[in-house]
Design a protein around this motif. Structure first.
Motif, short mmCIF file in Angstrom:
data_model
loop_
_atom_site.label_atom_id
_atom_site.label_comp_id
_atom_site.label_asym_id
_atom_site.label_seq_id
_atom_site.Cartn_x
_atom_site.Cartn_y
_atom_site.Cartn_z
N TRP A 6 28.96 31.64 33.00
CA TRP A 6 29.40 30.50 33.81
C TRP A 6 28.84 29.18 33.26
O TRP A 6 29.57 28.23 33.05
CB TRP A 6 28.94 30.71 35.26
CG TRP A 6 28.80 29.48 36.09
CD1 TRP A 6 29.82 28.76 36.64
CD2 TRP A 6 27.59 28.82 36.47
NE1 TRP A 6 29.31 27.68 37.33
CE2 TRP A 6 27.94 27.71 37.24
CE3 TRP A 6 26.23 29.06 36.23
CZ2 TRP A 6 27.00 26.83 37.78
CZ3 TRP A 6 25.29 28.19 36.77
CH2 TRP A 6 25.67 27.10 37.53
N VAL A 25 31.16 34.32 42.85
CA VAL A 25 31.70 35.41 42.03
C VAL A 25 32.20 36.55 42.93
O VAL A 25 33.28 37.10 42.72
CB VAL A 25 30.64 35.93 41.04
CG1 VAL A 25 31.12 37.19 40.32
CG2 VAL A 25 30.27 34.86 40.03
N TYR A 30 35.55 35.77 44.40
CA TYR A 30 36.65 35.95 43.45
C TYR A 30 36.92 37.44 43.19
O TYR A 30 38.05 37.85 43.03
CB TYR A 30 36.38 35.18 42.14
CG TYR A 30 36.84 33.74 42.25
CD1 TYR A 30 36.17 32.84 43.06
CD2 TYR A 30 37.98 33.29 41.57
CE1 TYR A 30 36.60 31.53 43.20
CE2 TYR A 30 38.42 31.98 41.70
CZ TYR A 30 37.74 31.10 42.52
OH TYR A 30 38.18 29.82 42.66
N LEU A 31 35.84 38.20 43.17
CA LEU A 31 36.00 39.64 43.00
C LEU A 31 36.80 40.22 44.16
O LEU A 31 37.77 40.96 43.97
CB LEU A 31 34.62 40.31 42.91
CG LEU A 31 34.59 41.83 42.95
CD1 LEU A 31 35.39 42.43 41.82
CD2 LEU A 31 33.14 42.34 42.88
N PHE A 37 35.65 29.12 37.18
CA PHE A 37 36.37 29.56 38.38
C PHE A 37 37.78 28.97 38.44
O PHE A 37 38.66 29.50 39.10
CB PHE A 37 35.58 29.20 39.63
CG PHE A 37 34.28 29.94 39.73
CD1 PHE A 37 34.25 31.23 40.23
CD2 PHE A 37 33.10 29.37 39.28
CE1 PHE A 37 33.07 31.94 40.30
CE2 PHE A 37 31.91 30.07 39.34
CZ PHE A 37 31.89 31.36 39.85
N GLY A 95 41.33 41.05 35.84
CA GLY A 95 40.54 40.05 36.57
C GLY A 95 39.52 40.71 37.48
O GLY A 95 38.36 40.30 37.56
N THR A 96 39.95 41.75 38.16
CA THR A 96 39.04 42.46 39.07
C THR A 96 37.88 43.05 38.26
O THR A 96 36.71 42.90 38.63
CB THR A 96 39.78 43.60 39.81
OG1 THR A 96 40.95 43.06 40.40
CG2 THR A 96 38.90 44.22 40.87
N PHE A 98 35.52 40.18 37.07
CA PHE A 98 34.61 39.62 38.08
C PHE A 98 33.59 40.67 38.53
O PHE A 98 32.47 40.33 38.90
CB PHE A 98 35.40 39.04 39.27
CG PHE A 98 35.96 37.68 38.96
CD1 PHE A 98 35.10 36.59 38.74
CD2 PHE A 98 37.32 37.47 38.83
CE1 PHE A 98 35.60 35.33 38.43
CE2 PHE A 98 37.83 36.20 38.51
CZ PHE A 98 36.96 35.14 38.31
N VAL A 117 30.91 40.47 35.89
CA VAL A 117 30.12 39.25 36.05
C VAL A 117 29.20 39.39 37.26
O VAL A 117 28.04 38.96 37.24
CB VAL A 117 31.03 38.01 36.23
CG1 VAL A 117 30.21 36.76 36.46
CG2 VAL A 117 31.90 37.83 35.00
N PHE A 118 29.73 40.02 38.29
CA PHE A 118 28.91 40.26 39.47
C PHE A 118 27.68 41.10 39.10
O PHE A 118 26.55 40.77 39.47
CB PHE A 118 29.76 40.94 40.55
CG PHE A 118 28.96 41.60 41.64
CD1 PHE A 118 28.25 40.83 42.55
CD2 PHE A 118 28.92 42.98 41.76
CE1 PHE A 118 27.50 41.43 43.55
CE2 PHE A 118 28.17 43.59 42.75
CZ PHE A 118 27.45 42.82 43.65
#
Ligand code: PHE
Length: 452
Positions: free
Chosen positions: A29, A109, A112-113, A288, A305-306, A309, A312-313
């Motif tokens: 990020w 995050v 978004y997840l 984002f 995308g899922t 994220f 990243v989570f």
């Protein structure tokens, strides 16, 4: 003081846990938005140059200090030299400032997840989605609380087992995903190659002091330096594991992932802004705002995308765990409380600092400190003020009080230290002078005395 100090399961265990701490939101990020904002290729060049000299030396010094003293950050300096006890306290304040706002972003995050998981990809790809979201009051707070709670539960159950395992799976998957997304963007989107050129080719006319200030702050942040974390990790490290090799590996992981994250995000910014350069200066929202657009345009974007994220989570979580573990360990050592109470105290502090950081984008958007929004201010206070100060005194401590020789001996307990000469010169001369200059320029500019 440190009777039941655990240790990592082996060499790879230490590297994974430290890399788990280092690789996080800072790489995915923060690095791309700084690189976009502060000159692209020239930022990258400065960053890499600093990382292999300065970042490496400081990391080696911190791990060696931890392993030699066998205590966590707050006590380590004092254990080696009484007069430097204050430095342990200062270093320990840094994670206390970072963890709360880090968790606020960890909450973004998670949001978004969750959104991608339930199929809201195209909604989240709208340009004003992110702004509206952080501009709302309740939801960001809820996700922040959730992120904090998950971190706290893990820390409550003890440190190393979890991080090692999660990192082992997360890192390779993360690298593959980031690479895949970068290749997709670069090969399929108009204008993306200009972004690649901006990011890779240094353009000296984009250079400013701010490039160096930002790169150095990012270096501390990304490698988890100047806040006692690597000291704490070092104290858990067995004597037969090579400090120099481990530091090199952590650095390669960390800088490599940051580089790839930039390659994934910056060309996409070019592709979606249609050549509007001001899009580069967006700051904290960059990832984002840009990435959901990429996912939305991609076949299978919802799933990718899922997955992205989610990774990243996990990366954010392993970093947050290391931040919280450092603070919790310090309270256990210093206040003589048990793990549970210590976790509760840390949670309390996080709520106190995290809530204003989150509200700074909504209810309290009028409140600014030195012209910065609250979250940006906490970021500035830790990265551009406290960390350079801690790093500077650490260099003085390592270079003039302990002397590089003492640390080199500790490092050589576990194998060769090829960069010995560079280490001594950087710690004694190069680093202190650079940090001092950078500190002075960031303070003077924050107070409006100079503009850089
Ligand atoms: N290094 C982590 C990152 O890049 C952030 C972090 C900072 C973690 C400080 C621990 C301590 O995201």
């Amino acid at each position: 003081m440190s009777s039941n100090r655990g240790s990592f399961s082996g060499k790879i265990g230490f590297v994974l846990a430290a890399a788990g701490s280092a690789v996080g939101l800072g790489n995915i990020w923060r690095f791309p938005y700084l690189a976009a904002k502060y000159g692209g290729g020239i930022f990258l060049l400065v960053y890499v140059a600093l990382s292999v000299t300065f970042g490496f030396s400081l990391m080696v010094a911190e791990i060696a200090i931890g392993r030699k003293s066998q205590v966590s950050a707050i006590g380590a300096f004092g254990a080696l030299n009484k007069r430097f006890s204050f430095l342990g306290i200062m270093a320990s304040v840094v994670p206390i400032i970072i963890l709360p706002y880090y968790s606020v972003i960890g909450g973004w995050v998670m949001k978004y997840l969750a959104g991608f998981t339930v199929g809201q990809a195209s909604e989240m790809a709208q340009s004003d989605y992110f702004g509206n979201y952080i501009g709302s009051v309740g939801e960001p707070l809820l996700w922040f609380a959730m992120f904090m709670a998950i971190t706290a539960v893990i820390v409550l159950f003890g440190v190393e087992k979890g991080i090692e395992k999660v990192s082992k799976v997360m890192m390779p998957v993360l690298v593959v995903l980031i690479l895949g997304i970068a290749i997709y963007t670069i090969c399929t989107m108009d204008g993306a190659w200009e972004g690649v050129a901006y990011y890779i080719l240094p353009d000296f006319s984009n250079f400013s002091i701010m490039t160096v200030v930002a790169a150095m702050g990012q270096l501390f942040y990304s490698m988890s330096l100047a806040m006692g974390i690597m000291i704490t990790f070092g104290s858990y490290m067995k004597k037969d594991i090579s400090i120099a090799k481990s530091a090199t590996q952590i650095e390669i992981f960390d800088t490599g992932i940051a580089f790839l994250a930039g390659l994934m995000i910056i060309p996409a910014v070019f592709a979606f802004s249609g050549g509007d350069e001001s899009a580069l200066g967006q700051g904290p929202g960059l990832m984002f705002v840009t990435l959901p657009k990429v996912f939305d345009s991609m076949p299978g974007g919802t799933i990718i995308g899922t997955a992205f994220f989610f990774m990243v989570f996990l990366a954010a979580l392993t970093s947050a765990i290391s931040l919280m573990e450092t603070i919790v360990a310090m309270f256990i050592d210093k206040l003589n409380v048990n793990r549970k109470i210590s976790c509760l105290i840390v949670l309390g502090i996080c709520v106190l600092i995290g809530i204003p950081s989150s509200l700074g984008y909504s209810l309290w958007s009028e409140v600014t400190v030195l012209g910065m929004q609250l979250l940006d201010f906490f970021d500035f206070a830790s990265n551009s003020l406290l960390m350079p100060i801690v790093a500077l005194i650490t260099c003085i401590f390592a270079g003039y009080v302990l002397k590089p020789k003492t640390l080199v001996e500790e490092i050589e307990l576990s194998g060769k230290f090829n960069q010995k000469a560079m280490f001594s010169v950087v710690i004694r001369y190069v680093a202190p002078i650079c940090i001092l200059l950078i500190l002075a320029s960031s303070v003077l500019s924050a107070f409006g005395v100079i503009s850089i």
